[in-house]
Design an enzyme around this catalytic site. Sequence first.
Site, PDB file in Angstrom:
ATOM      1  N   TYR A  86       0.857  -1.182   0.000  1.00  0.00           N
ATOM      2  CA  TYR A  86       0.000   0.000   0.000  1.00  0.00           C
ATOM      3  C   TYR A  86       0.894   1.232   0.000  1.00  0.00           C
ATOM      4  O   TYR A  86       1.905   1.259   0.710  1.00  0.00           O
ATOM      5  CB  TYR A  86      -0.911  -0.016   1.241  1.00  0.00           C
ATOM      6  CG  TYR A  86      -2.127   0.872   1.109  1.00  0.00           C
ATOM      7  CD1 TYR A  86      -3.161   0.520   0.256  1.00  0.00           C
ATOM      8  CD2 TYR A  86      -2.234   2.051   1.835  1.00  0.00           C
ATOM      9  CE1 TYR A  86      -4.277   1.335   0.119  1.00  0.00           C
ATOM     10  CE2 TYR A  86      -3.347   2.863   1.706  1.00  0.00           C
ATOM     11  CZ  TYR A  86      -4.369   2.495   0.849  1.00  0.00           C
ATOM     12  OH  TYR A  86      -5.467   3.301   0.719  1.00  0.00           O
ATOM     13  N   VAL A 199     -17.971  -0.489  -0.838  1.00  0.00           N
ATOM     14  CA  VAL A 199     -18.024   0.733  -1.649  1.00  0.00           C
ATOM     15  C   VAL A 199     -19.178   0.631  -2.649  1.00  0.00           C
ATOM     16  O   VAL A 199     -19.954   1.575  -2.822  1.00  0.00           O
ATOM     17  CB  VAL A 199     -16.692   0.961  -2.416  1.00  0.00           C
ATOM     18  CG1 VAL A 199     -16.807   2.203  -3.301  1.00  0.00           C
ATOM     19  CG2 VAL A 199     -15.525   1.115  -1.459  1.00  0.00           C
ATOM     20  N   TRP A 317      -8.343   8.194  -4.915  1.00  0.00           N
ATOM     21  CA  TRP A 317      -7.807   7.746  -3.632  1.00  0.00           C
ATOM     22  C   TRP A 317      -8.345   8.661  -2.544  1.00  0.00           C
ATOM     23  O   TRP A 317      -7.987   9.840  -2.483  1.00  0.00           O
ATOM     24  CB  TRP A 317      -6.282   7.760  -3.646  1.00  0.00           C
ATOM     25  CG  TRP A 317      -5.669   7.022  -2.501  1.00  0.00           C
ATOM     26  CD1 TRP A 317      -6.235   6.011  -1.763  1.00  0.00           C
ATOM     27  CD2 TRP A 317      -4.361   7.223  -1.955  1.00  0.00           C
ATOM     28  NE1 TRP A 317      -5.358   5.570  -0.805  1.00  0.00           N
ATOM     29  CE2 TRP A 317      -4.208   6.287  -0.903  1.00  0.00           C
ATOM     30  CE3 TRP A 317      -3.305   8.084  -2.266  1.00  0.00           C
ATOM     31  CZ2 TRP A 317      -3.030   6.203  -0.153  1.00  0.00           C
ATOM     32  CZ3 TRP A 317      -2.135   7.986  -1.511  1.00  0.00           C
ATOM     33  CH2 TRP A 317      -1.995   7.063  -0.471  1.00  0.00           C
TER      34      TRP A 317
HETATM   35  N1  LIG Z   1      -9.245   4.243  -3.596  1.00  0.00           N
HETATM   36  C1  LIG Z   1      -9.830   4.470  -2.442  1.00  0.00           C
HETATM   37  O1  LIG Z   1      -9.808   5.562  -1.886  1.00  0.00           O
HETATM   38  C2  LIG Z   1     -10.549   3.328  -1.801  1.00  0.00           C
HETATM   39  C3  LIG Z   1     -11.381   3.541  -0.699  1.00  0.00           C
HETATM   40  C4  LIG Z   1     -12.096   2.458  -0.183  1.00  0.00           C
HETATM   41  C5  LIG Z   1     -11.902   1.197  -0.723  1.00  0.00           C
HETATM   42  N2  LIG Z   1     -11.038   1.047  -1.758  1.00  0.00           N
HETATM   43  C6  LIG Z   1     -10.817  -0.251  -2.394  1.00  0.00           C
HETATM   44  O2  LIG Z   1     -12.062  -0.705  -2.831  1.00  0.00           O
HETATM   45  C7  LIG Z   1     -12.021  -2.106  -2.938  1.00  0.00           C
HETATM   46  C8  LIG Z   1     -13.249  -2.665  -2.236  1.00  0.00           C
HETATM   47  O3  LIG Z   1     -13.134  -2.402  -0.844  1.00  0.00           O
HETATM   48  P1  LIG Z   1     -14.336  -2.818   0.131  1.00  0.00           P
HETATM   49  O4  LIG Z   1     -13.886  -2.637   1.532  1.00  0.00           O
HETATM   50  O5  LIG Z   1     -15.561  -2.165  -0.349  1.00  0.00           O
HETATM   51  O6  LIG Z   1     -14.407  -4.364  -0.245  1.00  0.00           O
HETATM   52  P2  LIG Z   1     -15.213  -5.543   0.433  1.00  0.00           P
HETATM   53  O7  LIG Z   1     -16.485  -5.041   0.997  1.00  0.00           O
HETATM   54  O8  LIG Z   1     -14.266  -6.259   1.318  1.00  0.00           O
HETATM   55  O9  LIG Z   1     -15.563  -6.433  -0.839  1.00  0.00           O
HETATM   56  C9  LIG Z   1     -14.568  -6.971  -1.670  1.00  0.00           C
HETATM   57  C10 LIG Z   1     -15.109  -6.996  -3.080  1.00  0.00           C
HETATM   58  O10 LIG Z   1     -14.087  -7.419  -3.961  1.00  0.00           O
HETATM   59  C11 LIG Z   1     -14.579  -8.493  -4.757  1.00  0.00           C
HETATM   60  N3  LIG Z   1     -13.468  -9.377  -5.078  1.00  0.00           N
HETATM   61  C12 LIG Z   1     -12.663 -10.006  -4.220  1.00  0.00           C
HETATM   62  N4  LIG Z   1     -11.716 -10.701  -4.884  1.00  0.00           N
HETATM   63  C13 LIG Z   1     -11.960 -10.495  -6.198  1.00  0.00           C
HETATM   64  C14 LIG Z   1     -11.345 -10.945  -7.393  1.00  0.00           C
HETATM   65  N5  LIG Z   1     -10.276 -11.749  -7.373  1.00  0.00           N
HETATM   66  N6  LIG Z   1     -11.872 -10.548  -8.579  1.00  0.00           N
HETATM   67  C15 LIG Z   1     -12.957  -9.739  -8.613  1.00  0.00           C
HETATM   68  N7  LIG Z   1     -13.568  -9.269  -7.516  1.00  0.00           N
HETATM   69  C16 LIG Z   1     -13.075  -9.647  -6.316  1.00  0.00           C
HETATM   70  C17 LIG Z   1     -15.613  -9.159  -3.891  1.00  0.00           C
HETATM   71  O11 LIG Z   1     -16.476  -9.911  -4.698  1.00  0.00           O
HETATM   72  P3  LIG Z   1     -16.966 -11.380  -4.294  1.00  0.00           P
HETATM   73  O12 LIG Z   1     -18.114 -11.176  -3.351  1.00  0.00           O
HETATM   74  O13 LIG Z   1     -17.351 -11.962  -5.583  1.00  0.00           O
HETATM   75  O14 LIG Z   1     -15.791 -12.072  -3.644  1.00  0.00           O
HETATM   76  C18 LIG Z   1     -16.284  -7.933  -3.275  1.00  0.00           C
HETATM   77  O15 LIG Z   1     -17.164  -7.353  -4.194  1.00  0.00           O
HETATM   78  C19 LIG Z   1     -10.696  -2.544  -2.324  1.00  0.00           C
HETATM   79  O16 LIG Z   1      -9.756  -2.726  -3.360  1.00  0.00           O
HETATM   80  C20 LIG Z   1     -10.309  -1.350  -1.498  1.00  0.00           C
HETATM   81  O17 LIG Z   1      -8.923  -1.258  -1.267  1.00  0.00           O
HETATM   82  C21 LIG Z   1     -10.370   2.076  -2.300  1.00  0.00           C
END
Ligand SMILES: NC(=O)c1ccc[n+]([C@@H]2O[C@H](COP(=O)([O-])OP(=O)(O)OC[C@H]3O[C@@H](n4cnc5c(N)ncnc54)[C@H](OP(=O)(O)O)[C@@H]3O)[C@@H](O)[C@H]2O)c1
Length: 387
Positions: A86, A199, A317
């Site tokens: 990260y 998200v 981000w």
């Molecule tokens: N850029 C930013 O500021 C920011 C802020 C917040 C979050 N994020 C990012 O947003 C993403 C989601 O975070 P979250 O906390 O909302 O996630 P989460 O609730 O933990 O859910 C994870 C998601 O990823 C999917 N997933 C997992 N492995 C996968 C794969 N190999 N291929 C395709 N889909 C996959 C899951 O689908 P399944 O149910 O099918 O497993 C689920 O939809 C993360 O990458 C996180 O780091 C970024």
Amino acid sequence: MGYIGYRIGLSTKAALRQTGRQVGSLSRSYATTSRAIIYSQYGEPVDMVRPYEHQIESEPKDNQVLLRLLAAPINPADINQIQGVYPRRPAFTTKLGTSEPTVAAGNEGVFEVVKTGSKVTNCKPGDWALPGVSDFGTWRTWAIAESADLNPITEHSNLTPVQAAMVSVNPTTAFQMLREFVDLKPGDWFIQNGANSAVGRAAIQIGRMRGLRSINVVRDRPDFDAMKEELTSLGADHVITEEQAASREFQSTIDSWTQKAPIQLALNCVGGKSATSISRKLAFGGHLVTYGAMSKKPLTMGNGQFIFQNIHAHGYWLSEWARQHPEDKKKLERDILKLISEGKFKTGPVTTNKWTDGQTEEEFGETFKKAMQASLDGSGKQVMVYE
Ligand SMILES: NC(=O)c1ccc[n+]([C@@H]2O[C@H](COP(=O)([O-])OP(=O)(O)OC[C@H]3O[C@@H](n4cnc5c(N)ncnc54)[C@H](OP(=O)(O)O)[C@@H]3O)[C@@H](O)[C@H]2O)c1
């Protein structure tokens, strides 16, 4: 472990709640036992983290606040930090009293304000508080923090700790992405993958509140119909599988839904081919916003999408926005908490994992590691709850 008055043997949060003020005024020699999940090097997360029991001051000084954890989730970025992949890396220090430099892990969560220093004006005992800065170290049962580093939540009677613990990172990201890139008006469409992520669920609900319409891509699964129903109940207009999103034939179905109205925004949680699929749904001049890389595959887009479709590709981000606009971020958190308390916004399904004072330090660590492994295995959002 809890609040320990060395001289009179108080050791439970109940005792603290009943007698905290009085105890605090009796003596300067009290300490609170805190347990934290720490790491000292990057690597395989479950192998890197360990529990660490230590004493912290029970008497916050000046602008300090004594905090007791209520709940803290395990998010993908927390795991990425421990893996060392990260971009934001908290400093390794000996602040917690460890013999080697370590980091107290965890970024999101909610604490209860237990005591405040004499100069604190922004919160009082009984309030809740969200971290107001990055890398707070939320996976710890007790902490002393500067009041300026907190976002106090004074009114929390209609909130659960789990709801409040999950507002800082994901709903705020969804909210921002839906307003930062395209001036979407009621009736406009957007598309997103990873739609069942925290998200994604937030984007569905915030979009619906704004009158937006959404096409939501999730991975195929045995219970796809149940997932579709659940996301539809949150406000999704359509829920489709990755295969459908990738299929050229399926485009006519999408056209029938949108009546060929332009889709100007695509939110990309996944990367790889999934990103290609949703970017292909964009109208001329549309915007692809990448905020996650859950597939761990690079973003792939056809050259023609840039040349002939004038697609704009952005990254988003939240941390950078929060660094530049800390007070706006705090306000947004409070706004979303208000929506939750009014029943207008739902946090997604979670598995709660309990930390209690009755656990040994080892049990405390094992409880966490099991939750972290479940998170790594894709078993849904895990939240640590301290009772
Ligand atoms: N850029 C930013 O500021 C920011 C802020 C917040 C979050 N994020 C990012 O947003 C993403 C989601 O975070 P979250 O906390 O909302 O996630 P989460 O609730 O933990 O859910 C994870 C998601 O990823 C999917 N997933 C997992 N492995 C996968 C794969 N190999 N291929 C395709 N889909 C996959 C899951 O689908 P399944 O149910 O099918 O497993 C689920 O939809 C993360 O990458 C996180 O780091 C970024």
